[in-house]
Design an enzyme around this catalytic site. Structure first.
Site, PDB file in Angstrom:
ATOM      1  N   LYS A  93       0.842  -1.200   0.000  1.00  0.00           N
ATOM      2  CA  LYS A  93       0.000   0.000   0.000  1.00  0.00           C
ATOM      3  C   LYS A  93       0.877   1.250   0.000  1.00  0.00           C
ATOM      4  O   LYS A  93       1.879   1.316   0.694  1.00  0.00           O
ATOM      5  CB  LYS A  93      -0.899  -0.002   1.232  1.00  0.00           C
ATOM      6  CG  LYS A  93      -1.781   1.222   1.355  1.00  0.00           C
ATOM      7  CD  LYS A  93      -2.797   1.076   2.470  1.00  0.00           C
ATOM      8  CE  LYS A  93      -2.168   1.398   3.794  1.00  0.00           C
ATOM      9  NZ  LYS A  93      -3.156   1.590   4.868  1.00  0.00           N
ATOM     10  N   SER A 140      -4.100   3.544 -16.867  1.00  0.00           N
ATOM     11  CA  SER A 140      -3.119   3.084 -15.891  1.00  0.00           C
ATOM     12  C   SER A 140      -2.838   4.179 -14.886  1.00  0.00           C
ATOM     13  O   SER A 140      -3.400   5.266 -14.944  1.00  0.00           O
ATOM     14  CB  SER A 140      -1.808   2.651 -16.541  1.00  0.00           C
ATOM     15  OG  SER A 140      -1.164   3.762 -17.106  1.00  0.00           O
ATOM     16  N   TYR A 158      -3.756  -0.612 -13.563  1.00  0.00           N
ATOM     17  CA  TYR A 158      -2.439  -1.236 -13.442  1.00  0.00           C
ATOM     18  C   TYR A 158      -1.375  -0.156 -13.365  1.00  0.00           C
ATOM     19  O   TYR A 158      -1.622   1.001 -13.700  1.00  0.00           O
ATOM     20  CB  TYR A 158      -2.176  -2.200 -14.607  1.00  0.00           C
ATOM     21  CG  TYR A 158      -2.130  -1.522 -15.957  1.00  0.00           C
ATOM     22  CD1 TYR A 158      -0.920  -1.100 -16.494  1.00  0.00           C
ATOM     23  CD2 TYR A 158      -3.288  -1.299 -16.686  1.00  0.00           C
ATOM     24  CE1 TYR A 158      -0.875  -0.466 -17.732  1.00  0.00           C
ATOM     25  CE2 TYR A 158      -3.256  -0.676 -17.913  1.00  0.00           C
ATOM     26  CZ  TYR A 158      -2.042  -0.265 -18.433  1.00  0.00           C
ATOM     27  OH  TYR A 158      -2.000   0.370 -19.647  1.00  0.00           O
TER      28      TYR A 158
END
Length: 91
Positions: A9, A25, A58
């Site tokens: 994270k 993305s 992503y």
């Protein structure tokens, strides 16, 4: 039984740029990616602290030590420069 667990994270990342004209993305500083054990093209969940938006995309590697956090493509409609994000990956 298999459990999906939070792997990595980045908390309180600030959006530095948005680019609606890109395929999609999130561009993230290579140093931050390495520190968070995240890899290019890894699926991530993005939680926008500033406006409550959530989306999956992503990663693409940004320039090392640039501090870049860029939202690209359709996701650029879900964040603006200055928004605070949580970027999470699961395994």
């Amino acid at each position: 039984m298999r459990r999906v667990m939070l792997k990595s994270k980045v908390h309180n990342a600030r959006v530095k740029e948005t680019n609606i004209e890109y395929q999609g993305s999130l561009t993230l500083d290579e140093t931050l990616m390495k520190e968070a054990d995240m890899a290019p093209f890894e699926q991530i969940h993005v939680y926008n602290i500033s406006n409550g938006e959530r989306f999956i995309t992503y990663l693409i590697k940004g320039e090392r030590d640039s501090g870049i956090v860029g939202i690209n493509g359709a996701a650029a409609r879900k964040a603006k420069v200055g928004d605070r994000l949580i970027i999470a990956s699961y395994g």
